[in-house]
Design a protein around this motif. Structure first.
Motif, PDB file in Angstrom:
ATOM      1  N   TRP A   1       0.801  -1.232   0.000  1.00  0.00           N
ATOM      2  CA  TRP A   1       0.000   0.000   0.000  1.00  0.00           C
ATOM      3  C   TRP A   1       0.830   1.276   0.000  1.00  0.00           C
ATOM      4  O   TRP A   1       0.354   2.328  -0.441  1.00  0.00           O
ATOM      5  N   ASP A   2       2.106   1.180   0.456  1.00  0.00           N
ATOM      6  CA  ASP A   2       2.944   2.388   0.479  1.00  0.00           C
ATOM      7  C   ASP A   2       4.304   2.131  -0.170  1.00  0.00           C
ATOM      8  O   ASP A   2       5.267   2.824   0.089  1.00  0.00           O
TER       9      ASP A   2
ATOM     10  N   LYS B   1       4.030   4.686  -4.169  1.00  0.00           N
ATOM     11  CA  LYS B   1       2.565   4.779  -4.251  1.00  0.00           C
ATOM     12  C   LYS B   1       2.038   5.792  -3.235  1.00  0.00           C
ATOM     13  O   LYS B   1       2.503   5.849  -2.098  1.00  0.00           O
TER      14      LYS B   1
ATOM     15  N   GLU C   1      -1.206   7.564  -0.947  1.00  0.00           N
ATOM     16  CA  GLU C   1      -2.291   7.053  -0.102  1.00  0.00           C
ATOM     17  C   GLU C   1      -3.616   7.164  -0.866  1.00  0.00           C
ATOM     18  O   GLU C   1      -3.867   8.151  -1.556  1.00  0.00           O
TER      19      GLU C   1
ATOM     20  N   ASP D   1      -6.953   3.399   1.881  1.00  0.00           N
ATOM     21  CA  ASP D   1      -5.862   3.302   2.858  1.00  0.00           C
ATOM     22  C   ASP D   1      -6.233   4.094   4.107  1.00  0.00           C
ATOM     23  O   ASP D   1      -6.097   3.621   5.232  1.00  0.00           O
TER      24      ASP D   1
ATOM     25  N   ASP E   1      -3.461  -3.403   3.618  1.00  0.00           N
ATOM     26  CA  ASP E   1      -2.019  -3.146   3.584  1.00  0.00           C
ATOM     27  C   ASP E   1      -1.257  -4.256   2.872  1.00  0.00           C
ATOM     28  O   ASP E   1      -0.346  -4.002   2.091  1.00  0.00           O
TER      29      ASP E   1
END
Length: 443
Positions: free
Chosen positions: A25-26, A30, A32, A36, A52
Motif C-alpha cells: 500500500w505504500d 505509491k 495514499e 488506505d 495493507d
C-alpha cells in the motif's frame, strides 16, 4: 457437468480489484488512497482489517498469472490503483507504479490472457479527496489526465477498458450510507459525487475516441432485478423508486442523456442540484462499445413511509438459499435483467463483469476446498446467461468474481468470494473445487 452452449467467441474470465488484492500500500512511491485512510481508521472495517498486505499480488502477480493460465482464462479483468500512478492524484507520474502494470500486462499477454482494465475501482487518491474528492468537479479532469496517460502507455496492448466499476457504490455507499470510503453520510454530497463520476466517465470515453485507439471502452454498473413484495399500489410504487435509485440513476444518463423523472423530482425538491451544468448530459451520453454488469442478487421492496426520502425498505425473502453476505441466490433475476437491458437500453454487447458468491470456505484435511455451493451458484447463473443469449441478448462474456479470496471492503477478510483460496497469514494459494469446475467448463 451441466452442458452449456455458448457462442465460439464467448469470453470466460475472472475479475479482481487493486485495493482488494495488491497490498504494497505504500511501496515504490505509491500515494495514499481513500481506502488506505478509511481502513486505518478505527471502526470502519470488521476486525480492524486493512488492505495493507491483502493477497500480496503486487509481489506475486507472476504466480497468480500462472494460476490464471491453469484455469484456462480467456481474459483477466483487474483495476489500476490511481495513487500508484499519480501519488498526488495528478501532476507527477510515479514511474515504478506504471512499470508494475506494464509488466503485469506483458505477463498476461505472454500467458495468452487478454487484459481488461478498470480505471476506477474506488481507490481515489487521498490527495484528491482533500481537494473535495468526487464532489469537486475538477476531479473529472484529473481522471481524464490519469486515463489519458494509461491509454497512451498501454492502449496498444490493452483492447478492453472500463471507466468505472459500480458508480452506485462509490457514490451512495461511500457518501450517503457511509459504509465505504470516504465514509460520509450526506445524500446531497452523494448525488453530486454520482453526477461527477458519470461526467468523468463521459469525458474519458470522449478522450479514448479522440486518441483513435484500437479497442473498446465501456462502463460497469451493479444492477439488480427489483421486485415489489406484493402487488399493492404502495409496494409497486416503492419498487419503481428503488429501480430508479439502484439501476436507472446510471443507466438513463448513459443511454438516454437524462436522469429518471421520479427520483430527479424528489431530489430537486430536497437538494440544490445546480452542479448539473448545461451540456453535462450530452457528455455523459457518449456512445460506449459495451456495457458491463455486476449481478449478485435481486432486491425485494416494501413501502415504508417512516424511511426518510425513499419511503421503502428491503425485504429478505425466505425460501431461496442465501450467501454468506446474506444475499438471496436468484439466477432468474440475471435473466430478467438482461432481457430488460436489451429491450429498453441497448443492443451493444453486454459483459457480466462480476458474478459470484461469498461462502464459508474451509481447507479440509486433504488440503482441498469443497465449495459446491459456489459451483451451484455459477452453474445456475451461467444457465441464465445462456438462456438470455438464446433469447437474443448479445452477452459477449462472463467474469467470475473473484479470481481469489481478498479484502472484502468493510467486511475485511471475513468473506471469501474466490475461485482460489488464499491463506491470509502465509499467502498460500489453493485452487478450490469451483476453480477446477470452471477450468473444465472453459476447456
Amino acid at each position: 457437468m451441466t452442458e452449456y452452449n455458448f457462442p465460439d467467441v464467448f469470453i470466460f474470465g475472472a475479475a479482481t480489484s487493486s485495493y482488494q488484492i495488491e497490498g504494497a500500500w505504500d511501496k515504490d512511491g505509491k500515494g495514499e488512497s481513500i481506502w488506505d485512510r478509511f481502513s486505518h481508521q478505527e471502526g470502519n472495517v470488521l476486525n480492524g482489517d486493512t488492505g495493507d498486505q491483502a493477497c500480496d499480488h503486487y509481489n506475486r502477480f507472476k504466480e497468480d498469472i500462472a494460476l490464471m493460465k491453469e484455469l484456462n482464462l480467456d481474459s483477466y479483468r483487474f483495476s489500476i490503483s490511481w495513487p500508484r500512478i499519480f501519488p498526488e492524484g495528478h501532476g507527477k507520474v510515479n514511474q515504478a507504479g506504471l512499470d508494475f502494470y506494464k509488466e503485469l500486462v506483458d505477463e498476461l499477454l505472454k500467458a495468452g490472457i487478454e487484459p481488461a482494465i478498470t480505471l476506477y475501482h474506488w481507490d481515489l487518491p487521498q490527495a484528491i479527496q482533500e481537494e473535495g474528492g468526487w464532489e469537486n468537479r475538477k476531479t473529472t479532469d484529473y481522471f481524464v489526465e490519469y486515463a489519458e496517460l494509461l491509454f497512451y502507455e498501454l492502449g496498444d496492448k490493452v483492447k478492453s477498458w472500463i471507466t468505472h466499476n459500480e458508480p452506485w457504490v462509490a457514490s451512495f455507499l461511500g457518501n450517503y450510507f457511509g459504509e465505504h470510503a470516504p465514509g460520509k453520510n450526506d445524500l446531497s454530497a452523494a448525488i453530486q459525487v454520482a453526477h461527477n463520476i458519470m461526467l468523468s466517465h463521459g469525458k474519458v470515453v470522449k478522450k479514448y475516441r479522440e486518441m483513435d485507439l484500437d479497442g473498446e471502452i465501456g462502463i460497469t454498473l451493479d444492477l439488480h432485478e427489483i421486485n415489489p413484495v406484493s402487488q399493492s399500489k404502495s409496494d409497486i410504487e416503492a419498487a419503481e423508486l428503488e429501480e430508479e435509485f439502484s439501476n436507472r440513476w446510471f443507466l438513463d444518463p448513459i443511454f438516454k442523456a437524462k436522469y429518471p423523472d421520479k427520483l430527479m423530482n424528489k431530489f430537486k425538491d430536497n437538494f440544490n442540484l445546480e452542479f448539473i451544468d448545461e451540456g453535462d448530459m450530452e457528455i455523459i451520453n457518449q456512445e460506449i462499445d459495451f456495457l458491463g454488469i455486476n449481478y449478485y442478487t435481486r432486491h425485494v421492496i416494501e413501502a415504508d413511509k417512516s424511511n426518510n426520502i425513499f419511503d421503502y425498505k428491503h425485504v429478505k425473502m425466505i425460501g431461496n438459499p442465501h450467501t454468506e453476505m446474506g444475499w438471496e441466490v436468484y439466477p432468474d433475476g440475471l435473466y430478467n435483467l438482461l432481457i430488460n437491458l436489451k429491450e429498453e437500453y441497448t443492443d451493444k454487447p453486454i459483459y457480466i463483469t462480476e458474478n459470484g458468491r461469498a461462502s464459508d470456505d474451509k481447507v479440509d484435511e486433504y488440503g482441498r476446498v469443497n465449495d459446491k455451493d459456489r459451483i451451484d451458484y455459477y452453474a445456475s447463473h451461467l444457465k441464465a446467461v445462456e438462456r438470455a443469449i438464446k433469447s437474443g441478448v448479445p452477452v459477449a462474456g462472463y467474469y467470475a468474481w473473484s479470481l481469489m479470496d481478498n479484502f472484502e471492503w468493510a467486511w475485511g477478510y471475513t468473506r471469501r468470494f474466490g475461485l482460489i483460496y488464499v491463506d491470509f497469514e502465509t499467502k498460500k494459494r489453493i485452487l478450490k473445487d469451483s476453480a477446477k469446475w470452471y477450468r473444465q467448463l472453459i476447456k
